[in-house]
Design an enzyme around this catalytic site. Structure first.
Site, PDB file in Angstrom:
ATOM      1  N   LYS A  21      -9.803 -18.408  31.951  1.00 15.71           N
ATOM      2  CA  LYS A  21      -9.921 -17.002  31.539  1.00 15.71           C
ATOM      3  C   LYS A  21     -10.493 -16.148  32.665  1.00 15.71           C
ATOM      4  O   LYS A  21      -9.981 -15.063  32.985  1.00 15.71           O
ATOM      5  CB  LYS A  21     -10.784 -16.915  30.296  1.00 15.71           C
ATOM      6  CG  LYS A  21     -10.836 -15.518  29.682  1.00 15.71           C
ATOM      7  CD  LYS A  21     -11.699 -15.480  28.438  1.00 15.71           C
ATOM      8  CE  LYS A  21     -11.038 -16.113  27.227  1.00 15.71           C
ATOM      9  NZ  LYS A  21     -11.278 -17.513  27.017  1.00 15.71           N
ATOM     10  N   GLY A 112      -8.151 -19.450  21.575  1.00 14.21           N
ATOM     11  CA  GLY A 112      -8.991 -19.550  20.393  1.00 14.21           C
ATOM     12  C   GLY A 112      -9.698 -20.874  20.213  1.00 14.21           C
ATOM     13  O   GLY A 112     -10.362 -21.078  19.201  1.00 14.21           O
ATOM     14  N   THR A 116     -15.983 -16.800  21.186  1.00 16.69           N
ATOM     15  CA  THR A 116     -16.232 -15.496  21.792  1.00 16.69           C
ATOM     16  C   THR A 116     -17.303 -14.790  20.959  1.00 16.69           C
ATOM     17  O   THR A 116     -17.278 -14.854  19.727  1.00 16.69           O
ATOM     18  CB  THR A 116     -14.947 -14.650  21.816  1.00 16.69           C
ATOM     19  OG1 THR A 116     -14.032 -15.215  22.742  1.00 16.69           O
ATOM     20  CG2 THR A 116     -15.237 -13.215  22.220  1.00 16.69           C
ATOM     21  N   GLN A 163     -18.388  -9.608  29.953  1.00 19.52           N
ATOM     22  CA  GLN A 163     -17.555  -8.445  30.265  1.00 19.52           C
ATOM     23  C   GLN A 163     -17.990  -7.250  29.428  1.00 19.52           C
ATOM     24  O   GLN A 163     -18.251  -7.381  28.228  1.00 19.52           O
ATOM     25  CB  GLN A 163     -16.088  -8.789  29.979  1.00 19.52           C
ATOM     26  CG  GLN A 163     -15.083  -7.749  30.393  1.00 19.52           C
ATOM     27  CD  GLN A 163     -13.651  -8.244  30.180  1.00 19.52           C
ATOM     28  OE1 GLN A 163     -13.388  -9.067  29.297  1.00 19.52           O
ATOM     29  NE2 GLN A 163     -12.734  -7.765  30.986  1.00 19.52           N
ATOM     30  N   ARG A 289      -3.055 -14.500  29.729  1.00 17.50           N
ATOM     31  CA  ARG A 289      -2.822 -15.945  29.887  1.00 17.50           C
ATOM     32  C   ARG A 289      -1.321 -16.183  29.806  1.00 17.50           C
ATOM     33  O   ARG A 289      -0.598 -15.376  29.216  1.00 17.50           O
ATOM     34  CB  ARG A 289      -3.539 -16.743  28.790  1.00 17.50           C
ATOM     35  CG  ARG A 289      -3.065 -16.430  27.392  1.00 17.50           C
ATOM     36  CD  ARG A 289      -3.676 -17.363  26.364  1.00 17.50           C
ATOM     37  NE  ARG A 289      -5.048 -17.081  26.120  1.00 17.50           N
ATOM     38  CZ  ARG A 289      -5.500 -16.238  25.185  1.00 17.50           C
ATOM     39  NH1 ARG A 289      -4.625 -15.564  24.430  1.00 17.50           N
ATOM     40  NH2 ARG A 289      -6.774 -16.052  24.993  1.00 17.50           N
ATOM     41  N   HIS A 816      25.144 -39.999  15.627  1.00 14.86           N
ATOM     42  CA  HIS A 816      24.853 -41.431  15.590  1.00 14.86           C
ATOM     43  C   HIS A 816      24.161 -41.858  14.300  1.00 14.86           C
ATOM     44  O   HIS A 816      24.572 -42.817  13.633  1.00 14.86           O
ATOM     45  CB  HIS A 816      23.964 -41.802  16.789  1.00 14.86           C
ATOM     46  CG  HIS A 816      23.443 -43.193  16.725  1.00 14.86           C
ATOM     47  ND1 HIS A 816      22.213 -43.493  16.173  1.00 14.86           N
ATOM     48  CD2 HIS A 816      23.994 -44.366  17.081  1.00 14.86           C
ATOM     49  CE1 HIS A 816      22.032 -44.795  16.224  1.00 14.86           C
ATOM     50  NE2 HIS A 816      23.089 -45.349  16.769  1.00 14.86           N
TER      51      HIS A 816
END
Length: 858
Positions: A21, A112, A116, A163, A289, A816
């Site tokens: 990530k 996931g 987070t 972030q 990603r 088959h």
């Protein structure tokens, strides 16, 4: 060592230090794309905390989580976290996300799988969220996901992304290719008010938009009854709401799609992104990603939209082929194309219609789809072997992008005439009609001729062995396909008998019970008879591994040792996935055959249910079926009854020959495999390869070049083995694929809930316990259990001897599995979509082989 890095300091090559990530966020930041500021705590910090973690044994996940939540965070790591967090500003709300080294990879997204934490405020809260991220590497779901993808737990490390939060007005996810249909460059956007977690977690029905080539193709409003919002001071809340209309304007949708195009262009492959739109109307990327579920596009693209049909699916081999196995198919296709006058300049290139993708082989059917002749022939041909592909093709006929090409029929007719002449179709059909003795003698002579061609002098040099392999592969198809006029005559007369009698072909299945001259049936019956002749004690008492060891050391009881050796002398060239010459044969790895024998010898069954008795009963039922059809024909005229009896008699003589070309082809591949192993041993002696079998991860050109070069090919082989193993884990292979990535079958309307329908393959109804089998090696079926599987090749058929019924995801009435099921008299339905997922082992199900239905418990 610095353990906190700003996004601007990170690039794609730092996977081991920062995880998937963070590597992507750094790459996006350096590319100038709109990424909220942030930093990553590297895997070194995790390593320090997890130093004493034991990554094996029972209760692994729980023990690992407990260790990581209780272990102290080293002082220097804590200081770096606080310093990097403070650099973002005073108590800035942040998202704290896990970034594992096995995450956001080209073959496994791990979306996931780790945790987070949103709207985290304050240094102490960030440190705590980091600790919880570390522990989330060991959730039960993450451990199971790694195991299913063959990733070593001990090799995985975790970094943590911190972030700045976007105060999102609207957020969601965007795929730059359609993940359902596979169509490339068709953006799929899911959007909902508030934070994107509502969409990512599936807590809301979002708005959905489809965008292609700058146009919005579809707008669908979701109910959006839940909004996830940030709370002052940290954390989030979920608020029930009513939201009318769409949450994005057309302009915002198109801006998003353009942003997705930029991301995909940067990476060179379709991307799964997360995004947010703030109150000022600015778009932000919070994650990207690879989309790992898309099937790879075929190689050697040609202009315009192309239609590809899977050779692997048609042959019942869902796994990949080795590079040498693919090379062999190309050369064989060159020989086949030559029958119609379209041989390529270099046989190693293969026929123009043959290509590869996902380490599997594909036939380009575009010319046939866009021609009147092809549209007449394709559905009829596919009905016999891959019935589920027929409606797919018929829908493609209606696609304006695949409209009929304005071309002459003359090239097709010329090619057809050459093909008919080269396989001697008229004369062989005449022989089949007039003299079964001569016709069957012809098949024996062809087998003898093949054996002669396959002989290689022991003194042959490696280069001569390659010459021989290429020569035999080019000439094999023309030789073995010349058997097919006999089988075609049998099935043609079967259809004629149906027309003359008025009995539908699907009600004449018993005519095809226990037909002679089928090498696969003969093999299965011989294996069962072998079980009645050998000493049973070792097979009842020893493991398969021990049986193999004793057999290879010639220490089995005398009769067993002799009889198994004789069986493998005749059938040892066969195996599971045998169309790939890179795959070991039963003669090399007899574990499968010895395991089947052990299963047979552990059964206490009714003698009347023994395969030989069933086969004899099938012959009697076939004679009765012929009498019934002839009687129905007599009602329309005496001559019709005579023709029907004659025709169905010929049908029974020749129907089993359908399996003979495959038998001869596999014998050819096995002989070439033996010869190439000698070449591999030569390359090992020269230090080019590590093991003789590594030669199958080269192609024919590379192998020839290696004979005159000292270049070390071990790294190339290792990369290809890795690719091969990755493709073995692929769970879905489309039967038809377009060059824009679309899987046409995905566009069909889904069946009603619980309704499992397919193609009738073998009449009869049976209710029994389902046994889902994905790999026949080591599989065991109790007598009467219903075999549920993706597809079959001859390596599966020993299981048929004890099966009470058959359900296959692939195949048609003449595939088959269908043929063998009819011969054994077990009800069968094939072409049942997702059967191995919708049916579970232990369920009691009912298979109606005449109606083509599978009924599950309500």
């Amino acid at each position: 060592m610095k353990t906190a890095l700003d996004f601007s300091e990170i690039h794609a090559g730092m996977l081991a230090e920062v995880g998937g990530k963070a590597a992507n966020l750094g790459e996006l930041t350096r590319a100038g794309l709109p990424v909220p500021p942030g930093w990553v705590l590297t895997t070194e910090a995790y390593r320090q905390v997890a130093l004493d973690l034991e990554t094996s044994g029972e209760d692994l996940a729980a023990r690992a989580r407990r260790h990581l939540l209780q272990a102290p965070v080293p002082d220097d790591v804590r200081e770096e976290i606080l310093k990097a967090y403070a650099a973002l500003g005073d108590d800035v709300p942040v998202a704290v996300r896990s970034s594992a080294t096995a995450e956001d990879l080209p073959f496994a997204s791990f979306a996931g799988q780790q945790d987070t934490f949103l709207n985290v405020v304050g240094g102490a809260a960030v440190v705590d969220a980091v600790r919880r991220c570390w522990a989330s590497l060991w959730t039960d779901r993450a451990v199971a996901y790694r195991e299913s993808n063959g990733i070593d737990h001990a090799a995985v490390r975790l970094a943590v992304v911190v972030q700045a939060m976007v105060d999102a007005r609207v957020a969601g996810v965007m795929f730059t290719a359609n993940p359902v249909t596979g169509r490339r460059h068709e953006a799929v956007i899911d959007a909902s008010p508030g934070l994107g977690e509502a969409v990512v977690s599936g807590a809301v029905n979002p708005d959905r938009f489809l965008v292609f080539d700058g146009r919005i193709l579809e707008r669908h409003a979701g109910d959006k009854r839940l909004v996830i919002r940030s709370l002052p001071g940290g954390g989030t809340e979920r608020v029930e709401t009513a939201y009318d209309g769409l949450c994005l304007t057309d302009d915002e949708v198109l801006r998003l799609a353009e942003l997705g195009n930029r991301v995909e262009k940067h990476y060179g492959s379709p991307q799964d992104t997360e995004w947010a739109l703030d109150d000022d109307g600015r778009l932000w990327l919070t994650q990207a990603r690879p989309i790992t579920t898309l099937y790879p596009l075929p190689e050697r693209p040609r202009p315009g939209l192309r239609v590809y049909f899977s050779v692997n699916v048609a042959q019942g081999v869902m796994g990949p082929l080795t590079p040498m196995g693919q090379a062999a198919f190309r050369v064989i296709s060159a020989g086949g194309a030559g029958l119609a006058g379209h041989a390529p300049a270099d046989p190693l290139d293969g026929a123009a219609f043959m290509t590869s993708s996902g380490e599997r082989m594909w036939i380009d059917l575009t010319t046939a789809v866009r021609s009147r002749n092809g549209r007449a022939i394709l559905p009829r041909a596919l009905t016999l072997g891959e019935a589920r592909a027929v409606p797919v093709m018929e829908r493609l006929f209606e696609d304006p992008r695949l409209s009929l090409a304005d071309s002459s029929r003359r090239p097709f007719l010329r090619g057809l005439a050459r093909f008919i002449r080269n396989v001697r179709l008229p004369s062989r059909v005449l022989t089949a009609l007039t003299s079964p003795r001569r016709a069957l003698a012809l098949t024996v002579r062809l087998g003898e001729e093949l054996d002669r061609r396959l002989r290689v002098p022991a003194s042959a040099t490696p280069a001569q062995r390659l010459d021989h392999a290429e020569r035999v592969l080019v000439r094999t198809f023309p030789l073995i396909i010349s058997v097919m006029p006999l089988a075609i005559t049998g099935y043609g007369l079967f259809a004629l008998a149906s027309k003359l009698s008025g009995v539908p072909t699907n009600e004449m299945g018993d005519v095809l019970r226990s037909v002679p001259h089928n090498p696969t049936t003969e093999m299965d019956l011989e294996l069962w008879r072998l079980a009645t002749r050998v000493e049973p004690e070792p097979f009842k008492e020893l493991t398969v591994a021990e049986l193999v060891r004793r057999y290879q050391e010639e220490r089995l009881p005398p009769v067993a040792q002799r009889e198994i050796t004789a069986f493998l002398a005749t059938y040892g060239h066969r195996g599971v996935a045998e169309i790939d010459l890179g795959v070991p044969r039963w003669s090399e790895e007899p574990a499968h055959i010895l395991g089947v024998l052990a299963n047979y010898l552990r059964m206490d069954g009714d003698p009347d249910l023994a395969p030989a008795a069933q086969f004899a009963r099938g012959e009697r039922e076939a004679r009765a079926a012929i009498a019934h059809v002839a009687a129905r024909a007599r009602l329309k005229g005496r001559w019709r009854a005579a023709v029907v009896r004659f025709g169905l008699g010929r049908t029974r003589r020749y129907a089993g020959l359908r399996e003979l070309p495959k038998f001869y082809l596999v014998k050819t591949l096995a002989a070439i495999r033996r010869s190439l192993l000698v070449v591999g041993e030569h390359l090992v002696a020269r230090g080019v390869l590590d093991a003789a079998g590594d030669v199958f991860f080269l192609d024919l050109r590379e192998t020839r070049a290696a004979l005159s070069s000292s270049a070390d090919l071990r790294e190339l082989v290792a990369r290809r083995r890795e690719t091969y193993e990755r493709e073995r884990r692929r769970r879905h292979v489309p039967r038809v694929l377009l060059s824009d990535g679309t899987e046409p079958e995905s566009l069909a309307q889904p069946a009603a809930d619980g309704a499992l329908t397919g193609t009738p393959a073998s009449a009869g109804t049976v209710t029994g316990v389902a046994r889902v089998v994905l790999d026949p090696i080591g599989a065991h079926l109790e007598p009467g259990e219903i075999l549920v599987c993706p597809s079959t090749d001859p390596g599966w058929t020993p299981l048929f001897l004890t099966a009470g019924g058959l359900v296959m995801e692939m195949g048609g009435a003449m595939s088959h599995g269908s043929v063998v099921a009819r011969e054994y008299g077990i009800p069968a339905v094939v072409g049942v979509a997702d059967a191995t997922h919708r049916i579970t082992s232990g369920q009691e199900i009912t298979v109606d082989g005449a109606a083509g239905t599978v009924t599950l418990p309500s």
